[in-house]
Scaffold this active site. Structure first.
Site, mmCIF file in Angstrom:
data_model
loop_
_atom_site.group_PDB
_atom_site.id
_atom_site.type_symbol
_atom_site.label_atom_id
_atom_site.label_comp_id
_atom_site.label_asym_id
_atom_site.label_seq_id
_atom_site.Cartn_x
_atom_site.Cartn_y
_atom_site.Cartn_z
ATOM 1 C CE1 TYR A 152 18.980 -3.120 20.313
ATOM 2 C CE2 TYR A 152 20.111 -1.042 20.720
ATOM 3 C CZ TYR A 152 19.177 -1.780 20.013
ATOM 4 O OH TYR A 152 18.453 -1.194 19.012
ATOM 5 C CE LYS A 165 20.154 -2.758 16.102
ATOM 6 N NZ LYS A 165 18.924 -3.101 15.333
#
Length: 367
Positions: free
Chosen positions: A158, A162
């Site tokens: 994640y 990002k």
């Protein structure tokens, strides 16, 4: 804010989701003269869909799907909140297939949306990044972290995805083409309509796992109430439309109230009437060994373990942010204190559990 006389066109990706929906609702209230559109894989609730200019169904991981959405449509500003947050067993996954999926949505999807927006003539872009661009480096603590820490150390899917997307949005090359963009890095967001975070914490009551603390229990953690996250986004939107002092920059945002990680859990459990009679501190070495054994068992059985080495590391780390930059540039100040935010979030999850129980009861009756 004094805006242009004509109606602004604002596109919200992920507008059907927890955060996106909150931003749309606030915009509709504070700027009723603006035309707000939602681009999402799933339609928003009917009561919200009736109030927006249009709903555009699209899969952000598909460049063609996104490009089709911008045919004969050029928003003045895009707020990009759409993405995927790996949860539960996928949070600490090292599976290459899982990485490709997360990367395609969070990084590839962001590129698709931004490229299509710029091709349409849009030059203002607000990206919802995440504090995980820094803290998904599990080998380090981050005390009072600020924006001077370089992106690129995150190893979890994640935060890594990002961070890649944030770097693309804020790239000098795009700024040289006239793009005015900024990125917000919220801490873990909770609220009345959240089920993802609250379900993980509430499930520990059902599993009988509220009696254990990994490590010394003195590690700090950041949280953020949904209204405060929405407020920060509104301020960033208004900045990009006026002074543009936020353009080209990233900002950490949170409730600015770091608390002991395990104490926050205990406070949440107390809202559901559960207070552990005792707390056992599990030494790091033992927790690490147990997690390793459970991962081996998982490999044989295919079942997800309650803990793994990633969650052990995460559960004893300190990481919280300094919001000074967001306060100075955006004028951000949290509206809802953390204790009140947790109470509201727990009240919302109680309603969710009650509705779930009622639905299960109806299902049993039908059988």
């Amino acid at each position: 804010m004094r805006g242009p006389k004509r109606s602004l066109e604002v596109l919200m990706t992920g507008g059907s989701g927890f955060l996106g929906r909150g931003i749309v609702e606030r915009l509709l209230t504070q700027h009723p003269e603006w035309r707000i559109s939602i681009l999402d894989l799933h339609p928003p609730p009917d009561n919200l869909r009736k109030r927006i200019a249009q709903f555009i169904p699209a899969d952000i991981s598909s460049a063609q799907s996104v490009n089709n959405a911008f045919v004969e449509y050029s928003p003045d500003l895009v707020v990009h909140t759409a993405g995927i947050v790996p949860a539960r067993k996928d949070r600490y996954s090292t599976d290459p297939k899982q990485w490709e999926k997360v990367k395609a949505i969070n990084y590839g999807g962001t590129r698709n949306v931004l490229d299509a927006a710029m091709s349409s003539g849009c030059r203002k872009f607000l990206y919802t990044s995440s504090c995980t661009v820094i803290i998904d480096d599990l080998d380090h603590d981050y005390y009072n972290m600020d924006e001077s820490i370089p992106v690129g150390r995150a190893t979890l899917h994640y935060g890594k995805s990002k961070g890649m997307a944030e770097s693309y949005v804020l790239a000098p090359e795009l700024a040289s083409l006239g793009l005015q963009a900024c990125a917000l890095r919220p801490a873990t967001i909770i609220g009345p309509e959240d089920t993802a975070v609250m379900s993980l914490i509430h499930d520990l009551i059902r599993k009988g796992e509220t009696y254990f603390i990994v490590g010394d229990g003195e590690n700090f953690y950041d949280w953020m109430y949904i209204d405060n996250a929405v407020q920060a986004h509104i301020l960033a939107i208004e900045n990009l439309l006026t002074t543009q002092t936020a353009a080209g920059q990233a900002f950490f945002i949170s409730n600015q109230e770091p608390v002991y990680f395990w104490d926050a859990f205990a406070f949440i459990w107390a809202q559901f009437g559960h207070v552990p009679k005792y707390r056992i501190h599990i030494p790091t070495a033992i927790a690490w060994f147990v997690a390793l054994i459970l991962e081996i068992m998982t490999w044989f059985t295919g079942n997800a373990p309650t803990i793994d080495r990633g969650s052990v590391k995460d559960g004893m780390r300190t990481h919280y942010s300094n919001n000074a930059k967001a306060m100075k540039v955006l004028g951000y100040m949290p509206e809802v204190p953390l204790t009140e935010g947790i109470r509201r979030a727990c009240d919302g999850y109680k309603k969710h559990l009650a509705a779930q129980a009622a639905q299960n009861g109806e299902t049993k009756k039908e059988r």
